[in-house]
Design a protein around this motif. Sequence first.
Motif, short mmCIF file in Angstrom:
data_model
loop_
_atom_site.label_atom_id
_atom_site.label_comp_id
_atom_site.label_asym_id
_atom_site.label_seq_id
_atom_site.Cartn_x
_atom_site.Cartn_y
_atom_site.Cartn_z
N GLY A 80 27.46 4.61 10.96
CA GLY A 80 26.52 5.15 9.99
C GLY A 80 26.26 4.17 8.85
O GLY A 80 26.87 3.10 8.76
N ASP A 81 25.35 4.55 7.96
CA ASP A 81 24.91 3.68 6.87
C ASP A 81 25.54 4.09 5.54
O ASP A 81 25.87 5.25 5.33
N LEU A 82 25.68 3.11 4.66
CA LEU A 82 26.20 3.35 3.32
C LEU A 82 25.36 2.61 2.30
O LEU A 82 25.15 1.40 2.42
N SER A 83 24.88 3.33 1.29
CA SER A 83 24.18 2.74 0.16
C SER A 83 24.98 3.05 -1.10
O SER A 83 25.28 4.21 -1.39
N LEU A 84 25.32 1.98 -1.84
CA LEU A 84 26.15 2.12 -3.05
C LEU A 84 25.48 1.33 -4.16
O LEU A 84 25.43 0.10 -4.12
N ARG A 85 24.96 2.04 -5.17
CA ARG A 85 24.20 1.38 -6.23
C ARG A 85 24.60 1.95 -7.59
O ARG A 85 24.89 3.13 -7.73
N ASN A 86 24.61 1.06 -8.60
CA ASN A 86 24.78 1.49 -10.00
C ASN A 86 26.00 2.38 -10.19
O ASN A 86 25.98 3.33 -10.97
N THR A 87 27.06 2.06 -9.49
CA THR A 87 28.24 2.92 -9.45
C THR A 87 29.47 2.18 -9.96
O THR A 87 29.65 0.99 -9.72
N LEU A 88 30.31 2.91 -10.71
CA LEU A 88 31.58 2.40 -11.22
C LEU A 88 32.70 2.95 -10.36
O LEU A 88 32.83 4.17 -10.19
N ILE A 89 33.52 2.04 -9.81
CA ILE A 89 34.72 2.45 -9.06
C ILE A 89 35.91 1.84 -9.76
O ILE A 89 36.03 0.62 -9.88
N GLN A 90 36.82 2.71 -10.23
CA GLN A 90 37.88 2.23 -11.10
C GLN A 90 39.21 2.93 -10.82
O GLN A 90 39.27 4.06 -10.36
N ARG A 91 40.28 2.19 -11.10
CA ARG A 91 41.64 2.72 -11.13
C ARG A 91 42.07 3.33 -9.80
O ARG A 91 42.78 4.33 -9.77
N SER A 92 41.65 2.72 -8.71
CA SER A 92 42.18 3.09 -7.40
C SER A 92 43.52 2.40 -7.20
O SER A 92 43.73 1.28 -7.66
N SER A 93 44.42 3.06 -6.48
CA SER A 93 45.71 2.44 -6.17
C SER A 93 45.61 1.46 -5.01
O SER A 93 46.60 0.85 -4.62
N GLY A 94 44.40 1.31 -4.46
CA GLY A 94 44.14 0.30 -3.44
C GLY A 94 42.82 -0.37 -3.76
O GLY A 94 42.62 -0.87 -4.87
#
Length: 453
Positions: free
Chosen positions: A216-230
């Motif tokens: 499948g497809d994934l679109s990721l825009r203008n997004t903050l991803i923070q404080r993951s343990s990985g």
Amino acid sequence: TLTHCTVSYGGYWNRACIYKTDTGSLSISNSTLQHADGAGLRLAEGSASFSSMNNSYNDNIYGVRLSKNTSFSDTTSTFSNNSTAPVAIDGSAHSMDVSWELSSDYAMVVLDSQTVEAGATLTLQPGLVIKFVQYQGMTVDGTLVAEGTADMPIHWTSHLDDTVGGDSNNDGASSGTPGWWASVHIRNEGDASFNYCTFSYNGYWDTTAIYKLGTGDLSLRNTLIQRSSGAGLRLDEGSGMFLSEFNRFNENVDGVRLGLNTSFRDLTSTFSQNTTSQVSADGGSHTGEFMWELSSHYSILIPDTHTIGAAAKLTIKPGTTVKFAQYRSLVVNGELEAEGTAGAPITFTDYRDDTIGGDTNNDAGGTIPAGGWWGGILIEDGAIGAFNHANIIYGGYFYGVGVRKQGNSSLTFTNSSISEITTAGAGALYLFNTSGPLEINRSQFLNSVVGVN
């Protein structure tokens, strides 16, 4: 229809003041649902036409409780002193299209993991705050649409996080911790689109916030991803169309983690304070064609040796920096194309080298690069290596080479350099028992024990 009503002290048997099932309609407005031994309002699977406006859900266990395949939209009601959640979502496998919308002053809390089944679409409306209790996550086999706006982002976070959506568990001030909840796992033929979202405190089980696996497809825009343990984002083998632009990956272990045979292109996102790498590419043997392209402000880390199989091809785009963990190498049995430009050269270097590609190991310059750190690029018998405007620095471990050409391989090396191969060995460029095509033009071999051998 209920308007200007007060419903109090319900909850026996169905655990709600009002319990809605089946296909009839329900409208609640300007009413108070309070002191339930359960939910103020409970909507079961199959609930049809439903409207909630300007209500107060107070002093219940849950203000509202939703079952699977149940949409909810209410941006005008208030929630106070509900002990577990303003709006709670039961563990569910959604087989129908569902939409969730709630005022950003409050949160929807996922009590158990969610699955969006093939053929179903889950849509999160702008401004939604969705929180997860410990260890829970979401799996997408169908379609997930989470399209926020600059003014109304969608927040994905821990049940403990009071910085958005209020004090959802009504326990006083608390904050999330990395690894609290699992991931949004997009798999098989599942598709997902994220725009103006924030992900915080993921990492349990899949060791990432967003995990993409399948066609499948994934679109990721203008997004903050923070404080993951990985990782903030993990892309694995077989991923379909992927778009990443204008994102921020902050305070994770790895900003992005790539599996085998996985292409990655992002020239606009930023990476800050990720403890191990900005982008990390898992080691192993590649069997297909793939491509890497990253802004020259950042780098792709090779944490373990990569082998480009006989039928595989790696294309590295101009401006990309590739850094190697200690003792690791790039072994080419198939094809490597590293075609930079004069203004955007490609660099292969020591993980500790902060002069290009940023402070990848996030140690504020606490370690210094040196020759012999990594094992070089090995162009094996029958392989093809093409370098243009590429720089290979600080290799030399084990074989004592920056680049080795062996057997009936093909090597083109133009406008490029190999330097700082300071360990005793074969040389910056080692031509070993080789008979295949060789072209070297306008290149430099610098600060090494042997330039060309």
